[in-house]
Design a protein around this motif. Structure first.
Motif, PDB file in Angstrom:
ATOM      1  N   GLU A 117       2.915  -8.702  75.462  1.00 27.38           N
ATOM      2  CA  GLU A 117       3.009  -9.558  76.648  1.00 27.38           C
ATOM      3  C   GLU A 117       1.781  -9.408  77.544  1.00 27.38           C
ATOM      4  O   GLU A 117       1.331 -10.374  78.147  1.00 27.38           O
ATOM      5  N   GLU A 160       2.158   4.119  81.850  1.00 27.85           N
ATOM      6  CA  GLU A 160       1.561   3.124  80.962  1.00 27.85           C
ATOM      7  C   GLU A 160       2.509   2.667  79.855  1.00 27.85           C
ATOM      8  O   GLU A 160       2.326   1.591  79.299  1.00 27.85           O
ATOM      9  N   LYS A 161       3.532   3.455  79.556  1.00 31.48           N
ATOM     10  CA  LYS A 161       4.492   3.069  78.518  1.00 31.48           C
ATOM     11  C   LYS A 161       5.695   2.305  79.081  1.00 31.48           C
ATOM     12  O   LYS A 161       6.572   1.909  78.335  1.00 31.48           O
ATOM     13  N   ASP A 162       5.719   2.107  80.398  1.00 35.20           N
ATOM     14  CA  ASP A 162       6.795   1.321  80.997  1.00 35.20           C
ATOM     15  C   ASP A 162       6.697  -0.131  80.530  1.00 35.20           C
ATOM     16  O   ASP A 162       5.653  -0.591  80.091  1.00 35.20           O
ATOM     17  N   SER A 163       7.787  -0.843  80.663  1.00 34.43           N
ATOM     18  CA  SER A 163       7.842  -2.227  80.179  1.00 34.43           C
ATOM     19  C   SER A 163       6.882  -3.123  80.955  1.00 34.43           C
ATOM     20  O   SER A 163       6.459  -2.808  82.068  1.00 34.43           O
ATOM     21  N   PHE A 164       6.576  -4.243  80.346  1.00 33.72           N
ATOM     22  CA  PHE A 164       5.729  -5.255  80.977  1.00 33.72           C
ATOM     23  C   PHE A 164       6.325  -5.668  82.316  1.00 33.72           C
ATOM     24  O   PHE A 164       5.622  -5.722  83.326  1.00 33.72           O
ATOM     25  N   ASN A 165       7.628  -5.952  82.329  1.00 39.19           N
ATOM     26  CA  ASN A 165       8.265  -6.419  83.567  1.00 39.19           C
ATOM     27  C   ASN A 165       8.206  -5.374  84.675  1.00 39.19           C
ATOM     28  O   ASN A 165       7.973  -5.716  85.840  1.00 39.19           O
ATOM     29  N   SER A 166       8.410  -4.098  84.340  1.00 37.22           N
ATOM     30  CA  SER A 166       8.346  -3.074  85.387  1.00 37.22           C
ATOM     31  C   SER A 166       6.926  -2.928  85.915  1.00 37.22           C
ATOM     32  O   SER A 166       6.713  -2.780  87.122  1.00 37.22           O
ATOM     33  N   GLN A 167       5.941  -2.987  85.034  1.00 39.37           N
ATOM     34  CA  GLN A 167       4.555  -2.870  85.484  1.00 39.37           C
ATOM     35  C   GLN A 167       4.135  -4.070  86.326  1.00 39.37           C
ATOM     36  O   GLN A 167       3.460  -3.913  87.342  1.00 39.37           O
ATOM     37  N   THR A 199       6.158  -6.022  88.065  1.00 37.67           N
ATOM     38  CA  THR A 199       6.910  -5.963  89.323  1.00 37.67           C
ATOM     39  C   THR A 199       6.255  -5.015  90.313  1.00 37.67           C
ATOM     40  O   THR A 199       6.071  -5.353  91.484  1.00 37.67           O
TER      41      THR A 199
END
Length: 161
Positions: free
Chosen positions: A2, A80-87, A89
């Motif tokens: 993403e 850096e390994k957090d989800s696209f949406n969390s990053q 947001t």
């Protein structure tokens, strides 16, 4: 994936992303805040339209100035390994926080065409409302539209390659 498909890959795409987000944001946020400040009327909206180009220039300048510090701060909050949406947001939250602080004062100066201490004196009254409006517009309208445009553009570009 993403990140690669929905975010700018180079400077030209960043400029497109910035143009989409800033034009949508300025055309929604500034009139809303102005109308909440001095009242909803056709005349208020018309007066706001005349000031929008100047506010848009300030927005672009502040985005360019705050982008690097906001990204650094966001990276301290998310992994850096957090989800696209969390990053995304957290990135939006930090950017809107910085931008709303600056623009609560500067956009008032531009809109009133006067350099006074009034926006600073009333900052804590105005800023929470401005922040909430800006956060909503960025998260629900402006940035999703810009990411959608980039996603469609990247699909076409990748198909050609």
């Amino acid at each position: 994936m993403e990140f690669h498909m929905k975010l700018p890959r180079n400077g030209k795409e960043f400029a497109l992303f910035l143009a989409i987000v800033s034009i949508l944001s300025v055309n929604i946020i500034a009139p809303l805040i102005t109308c909440f400040e001095i009242g909803f009327s056709l005349q208020t909206w018309k007066n706001t339209l005349a000031i929008l180009p100047f506010i848009w220039v300030a927005v672009v300048i502040f985005v360019l100035l705050t982008n690097a510090p906001a990204s650094k701060l966001a990276k301290k909050i998310v992994h850096e390994k957090d989800s696209f949406n969390s990053q995304i947001t957290v990135n939006i939250l930090v950017n809107v926080l910085m931008m709303s602080i600056l623009l609560t004062v500067v956009a008032t100066w531009i809109g009133t065409k006067s350099f006074t201490l009034e926006p600073v004196q009333n900052f804590f009254y105005r800023w929470p409302r401005n922040f909430a409006i800006s956060l909503f517009v960025e998260m629900i309208i402006a940035q999703p539209i810009a990411r959608f445009v980039l996603h469609k553009m990247h699909i076409k570009l990748d198909a050609k390659a």
